[in-house]
Enzyme design. Structure first.
Site, PDB file in Angstrom:
ATOM      1  N   TRP A  56     -16.574  10.908 -12.899  1.00  0.00           N
ATOM      2  CA  TRP A  56     -15.750  10.710 -11.692  1.00  0.00           C
ATOM      3  C   TRP A  56     -15.198  11.667 -11.114  1.00  0.00           C
ATOM      4  CZ3 TRP A  56     -10.541  12.078 -12.172  1.00  0.00           C
ATOM      5  CH2 TRP A  56     -10.048  12.226 -13.403  1.00  0.00           C
ATOM      6  N   TRP A  63       1.959   1.818  -3.399  1.00  0.00           N
ATOM      7  CA  TRP A  63       0.959   2.323  -4.323  1.00  0.00           C
ATOM      8  C   TRP A  63       1.125   3.753  -4.101  1.00  0.00           C
ATOM      9  CZ3 TRP A  63      -2.233   1.071  -8.025  1.00  0.00           C
ATOM     10  CH2 TRP A  63      -2.649  -0.318  -8.018  1.00  0.00           C
ATOM     11  N   TRP A 108     -21.341  11.061 -19.840  1.00  0.00           N
ATOM     12  CA  TRP A 108     -21.774  10.868 -18.428  1.00  0.00           C
ATOM     13  C   TRP A 108     -23.212  11.638 -18.388  1.00  0.00           C
ATOM     14  CZ3 TRP A 108     -19.011   7.642 -16.087  1.00  0.00           C
ATOM     15  CH2 TRP A 108     -17.532   7.718 -16.090  1.00  0.00           C
ATOM     16  N   TRP A 155      -9.763   7.399  -7.965  1.00  0.00           N
ATOM     17  CA  TRP A 155     -10.975   7.495  -8.743  1.00  0.00           C
ATOM     18  C   TRP A 155     -10.900   7.077 -10.054  1.00  0.00           C
ATOM     19  CZ3 TRP A 155     -15.973   8.721  -7.678  1.00  0.00           C
ATOM     20  CH2 TRP A 155     -16.226   9.110  -6.441  1.00  0.00           C
ATOM     21  N   GLU A 188       0.906  -1.174   0.058  1.00  0.00           N
ATOM     22  CA  GLU A 188       0.069  -0.021   0.011  1.00  0.00           C
ATOM     23  C   GLU A 188       0.884   1.227   0.074  1.00  0.00           C
ATOM     24  OE1 GLU A 188      -3.462  -0.001  -0.255  1.00  0.00           O
ATOM     25  OE2 GLU A 188      -3.044  -2.071  -0.746  1.00  0.00           O
ATOM     26  N   ASN A 248     -10.688   2.363   3.169  1.00  0.00           N
ATOM     27  CA  ASN A 248     -10.265   2.192   1.623  1.00  0.00           C
ATOM     28  C   ASN A 248     -11.220   1.259   0.999  1.00  0.00           C
ATOM     29  OD1 ASN A 248      -8.093   2.900  -0.166  1.00  0.00           O
ATOM     30  ND2 ASN A 248      -7.949   0.606  -0.242  1.00  0.00           N
TER      31      ASN A 248
END
Length: 484
Positions: free
Chosen positions: A368, A284, A312, A391, A281, A350
């Protein structure tokens, strides 16, 4: 006889930003080793603060962290100068007032921060001073981890493998401060940290478990190290104490990323699988920051440009759906509980960040960027690179993102990760009387039991929304949309 000083500068100024601690601090370390007298400053930048709501919790967190930082600097013999002004104006002005030859700071690679720092550097040069910047917020940054072809990684797992091959004690070492603290300036300009009201903000309640600044980070880290071995098994369950809860401290640098990575890496080498997953993590974070550095366009547009062709939902109905999502009134209990947690605390688990982001984009069909902006406003630990990366992962438009046809079923996610409904009951107390099976989809499973309960019906049918999403994404398949 005293040993002659090897410091090459008379005076320097350390500009604290997202690194609010006095230990293992790259810029402070280098300034103390380089200058005979070192001043420390934090600027409550009006270019940032003036755009925030007056109740923004992050400002309260920052002020608490600054008080701890000031205390720690005073203990070392110095103190923290705090100014409420536009940083591009105040930093050069203060540098001139103090007569420093250099300003030391740690990198901030967000596009707006880079533009600000470039303006400050230009003004300092005009005054005969310089800006010296150092890596501090990540382990590997910018172009330190590249593919064999010399380019940035676009997929996480190969990046992680390269990260692990490269990391060693050199990259994880700390930057000692205390041993060089005799250079800290004892200045009357360090007059303490203002209150919220002094800078135009209203009182904000922070979760007590966060603690204050670096001291709070120490308490959380000590607690997490007692249970890190179970991280891989417990991190996905929002009703369980599984995460480290250190994300806000990483965001504002009240804890050193080198220290955390060093602890995780050492335990991983020792066979601790929980530490191995936690280190992943942390990697990341580095991955998303290198994406931001190499692809700044992705901070406002789709990483994969073909996804900007998606149409959208818009209009009054879309706005009403977005408002229901923001307020936790979608009729999907796990989504609503997660959004209420965010609104009430500034934190979201998370796993639920992924669930709520998938729901906004693939159940409600909303852009988004609307969700990203709302998270940016509400999250205490908001970090542009990580928030954007998360996102775009959920919306399938980013680097190494979830394939577009994999769509979270919010009810299945709820049943799997909050099986007994403990998390839902905490944030949706109107559903507390329902049994562990019904609570995940109450209107479908027990409509009679819901009569008189002040809880909305689902705003969409997930199965119908899923088919609509597949059709929406199919529009861009011919533009290079990957099959997996």
């Amino acid at each position: 006889m005293n040993k002659p000083s090897s410091r090459s500068l008379d005076r320097a100024l350390v500009w604290f930003r997202r690194d609010l601690r006095a230990d293992d601090h790259a810029a402070l370390h280098h300034a103390l080793k380089t200058a005979r007298e070192v001043f420390c400053v934090f600027i409550l930048d009006r270019d940032i603060l003036d755009a925030l709501p007056r109740t923004d919790r992050r400002v309260a967190f920052i002020l608490d962290a600054l008080r701890v930082l000031d205390d720690d600097l005073r203990r070392l013999g110095g103190g923290l100068i705090v100014r409420h002004a536009r940083a591009v104006d105040e930093l050069p002005r203060l540098a001139a007032e103090l007569g420093v030859q250099a300003v030391f700071l740690n990198h901030d690679d967000e596009p707006q921060a880079l533009a600000r720092d470039a303006r400050v550097a230009e003004q300092l040069r005009a005054q005969g001073a310089e800006l010296r910047s150092f890596k501090d917020h990540v382990i590997f940054e910018r172009s330190e981890v590249l593919t064999a072809a010399g380019g940035p990684y676009g997929v996480f797992t190969p990046y992680k493998n390269a990260w692990l091959r490269k990391v060693n004690d050199f990259y994880l070492r700390s930057y000692p401060v205390e041993r060089h603290a005799d250079a800290l300036a004892k200045t009357l300009l360090a007059q303490g940290v203002p209150e919220l009201a002094d800078i135009g903000f209203e009182p904000a309640t922070l979760s007590p478990h966060l603690g204050q600044g670096s001291r709070g980070a120490e308490t959380l880290l000590a607690d997490f190290l007692d249970r890190i071995d179970a991280y891989d098994r417990q991190r996905d369950f929002p009703a369980v104490k599984g995460p480290s809860y250190l994300s806000v401290h990483l965001r504002f640098g009240t804890v050193s990323i080198r220290r955390l990575a060093r602890l995780a890496h050492g335990r991983m080498v020792g066979g601790d699988h929980g530490a191995e997953v936690w280190l992943s993590e942390l990697i990341w974070r580095d991955f998303y920051h290198q994406v931001m550095h190499h692809h700044p366009h992705a901070m406002t547009a789709a990483f994969r440009p073909e996804y900007d062709a998606i149409t959208w939902e818009t209009g009054a109905h879309a706005d009403a759906l977005f408002q229901a999502w923001c307020e936790g009134r979608t009729g999907f209990p796990i989504v609503d509980a997660a959004m209420r947690q965010l609104n009430q605390t500034g934190y979201m688990h998370n796993r639920l960040r992924m669930v709520t982001a998938s729901f906004l984009t693939k159940d409600l069909g909303l852009d988004w960027r609307r969700g990203e902006a709302y998270f940016a406003q509400q999250l205490l630990d908001f970090d542009l690179a990580a928030n954007n990366g998360g996102w775009q992962w959920a919306s399938s438009s980013g680097c190494d993102a979830q394939p577009y046809f994999r769509i979270f079923n919010p009810t299945s996610q709820s049943e799997k990760f909050d099986a007994e409904g403990r998390f839902i009951r905490r944030y949706c107390p109107e559903l507390a009387g329902l049994d562990a099976k019904t609570i995940h989809d109450p209107w479908a499973r027990a409509p009679l039991a819901m009569q008189g309960v002040d809880y909305p019906r689902p705003v969409v049918d997930h199965a119908v929304a899923r088919e609509r999403t597949l059709a929406r994404y199919a529009v861009v398949k011919s533009r290079g949309l990957p099959a997996a």
